[in-house]
Design a protein around this motif. Sequence first.
Motif, PDB file in Angstrom:
ATOM      1  N   SER A   1      41.580  39.752  74.101  1.00 17.17           N
ATOM      2  CA  SER A   1      42.412  40.834  73.563  1.00 17.17           C
ATOM      3  C   SER A   1      42.359  40.863  72.032  1.00 17.17           C
TER       4      SER A   1
ATOM      5  N   GLU B   1      39.836  39.745  70.079  1.00 18.83           N
ATOM      6  CA  GLU B   1      38.506  40.214  69.678  1.00 18.83           C
ATOM      7  C   GLU B   1      38.386  41.726  69.878  1.00 18.83           C
ATOM      8  N   GLN B   2      38.937  42.222  70.978  1.00 20.54           N
ATOM      9  CA  GLN B   2      38.886  43.657  71.256  1.00 20.54           C
ATOM     10  C   GLN B   2      39.666  44.438  70.195  1.00 20.54           C
ATOM     11  N   LYS B   3      40.803  43.864  69.765  1.00 17.66           N
ATOM     12  CA  LYS B   3      41.617  44.508  68.727  1.00 17.66           C
ATOM     13  C   LYS B   3      40.806  44.672  67.438  1.00 17.66           C
ATOM     14  N   LYS B   4      40.040  43.624  67.066  1.00 21.74           N
ATOM     15  CA  LYS B   4      39.208  43.676  65.860  1.00 21.74           C
ATOM     16  C   LYS B   4      38.142  44.769  65.988  1.00 21.74           C
ATOM     17  N   VAL B   5      37.490  44.820  67.156  1.00 21.52           N
ATOM     18  CA  VAL B   5      36.448  45.828  67.394  1.00 21.52           C
ATOM     19  C   VAL B   5      37.051  47.231  67.273  1.00 21.52           C
ATOM     20  N   ASP B   6      38.217  47.424  67.895  1.00 20.22           N
ATOM     21  CA  ASP B   6      38.877  48.733  67.847  1.00 20.22           C
ATOM     22  C   ASP B   6      39.267  49.111  66.416  1.00 20.22           C
ATOM     23  N   MET B   7      39.781  48.127  65.645  1.00 16.27           N
ATOM     24  CA  MET B   7      40.170  48.395  64.266  1.00 16.27           C
ATOM     25  C   MET B   7      38.952  48.791  63.429  1.00 16.27           C
TER      26      MET B   7
ATOM     27  N   LYS C   1      36.154  50.109  64.526  1.00 19.36           N
ATOM     28  CA  LYS C   1      35.701  51.426  64.979  1.00 19.36           C
ATOM     29  C   LYS C   1      36.557  52.531  64.332  1.00 19.36           C
ATOM     30  N   LYS C   2      37.873  52.315  64.307  1.00 24.07           N
ATOM     31  CA  LYS C   2      38.796  53.298  63.725  1.00 24.07           C
ATOM     32  C   LYS C   2      38.519  53.458  62.221  1.00 24.07           C
TER      33      LYS C   2
ATOM     34  N   GLU D   1      35.396  55.444  61.660  1.00 21.50           N
ATOM     35  CA  GLU D   1      35.634  56.870  61.884  1.00 21.50           C
ATOM     36  C   GLU D   1      36.331  57.504  60.679  1.00 21.50           C
TER      37      GLU D   1
END
Length: 190
Positions: free
Chosen positions: A163, A165-171, A173-174, A177
């Motif tokens: 969770s 690591e996924q948060k870092k990837v999402d941040m 990506k955002k 963008e």
Amino acid sequence: MSTSPTPSEQKRADEEAKAREEAEQAALPYKWTQTIKDVDITIEIDGKFKGKDLDIKIGKESLKAAIKGGEVFIDGPLPKQIRVDESTWTLVSTSNGKEVSIHLDKVNQMEWWPHVVTNAPKIDVQKIQPENSKLGDLDGETRSMVEKMMFDQAQKEKGLPTSEEQKKVDMLKKFQEQHPEMDFSNAKMG
């Protein structure tokens, strides 16, 4: 160079380890179960014994259960500390004799024990599947922490991001963008 076992080899190894673990546990002179918060032990004894015939000592870091001057069922250091004031033992009659029930209240209520006493065979705590109904017994904060731990463990086993690591990837990506003018092609995560 070692190679990873095939899924069928891994399954067979897991089954053999589980069978060995079950045999070791079945050979113990007691049965035990645990939740994340406590440990319960039952010992079947001859119906002729009374409470005064027993030698039961529940210490903060040790446990002894025996018949005075006779058979010793458990005697050794506990893997972790317990709350002595919250731990108890009782003697009850059963259909085939009597049963000593020992309840130990864990100090750290966020971990599984591999054994009741450190001189007993271990179980694989990685294979423990907490019952979902038991998760409902936890308060909201503890429950979400346990669910997060279970999710992260499942993700690791699948080789997927936890969770965090996924948060870092999402941040990232955002952020990408929001800043299309920046080049992230050489960005490293970790």
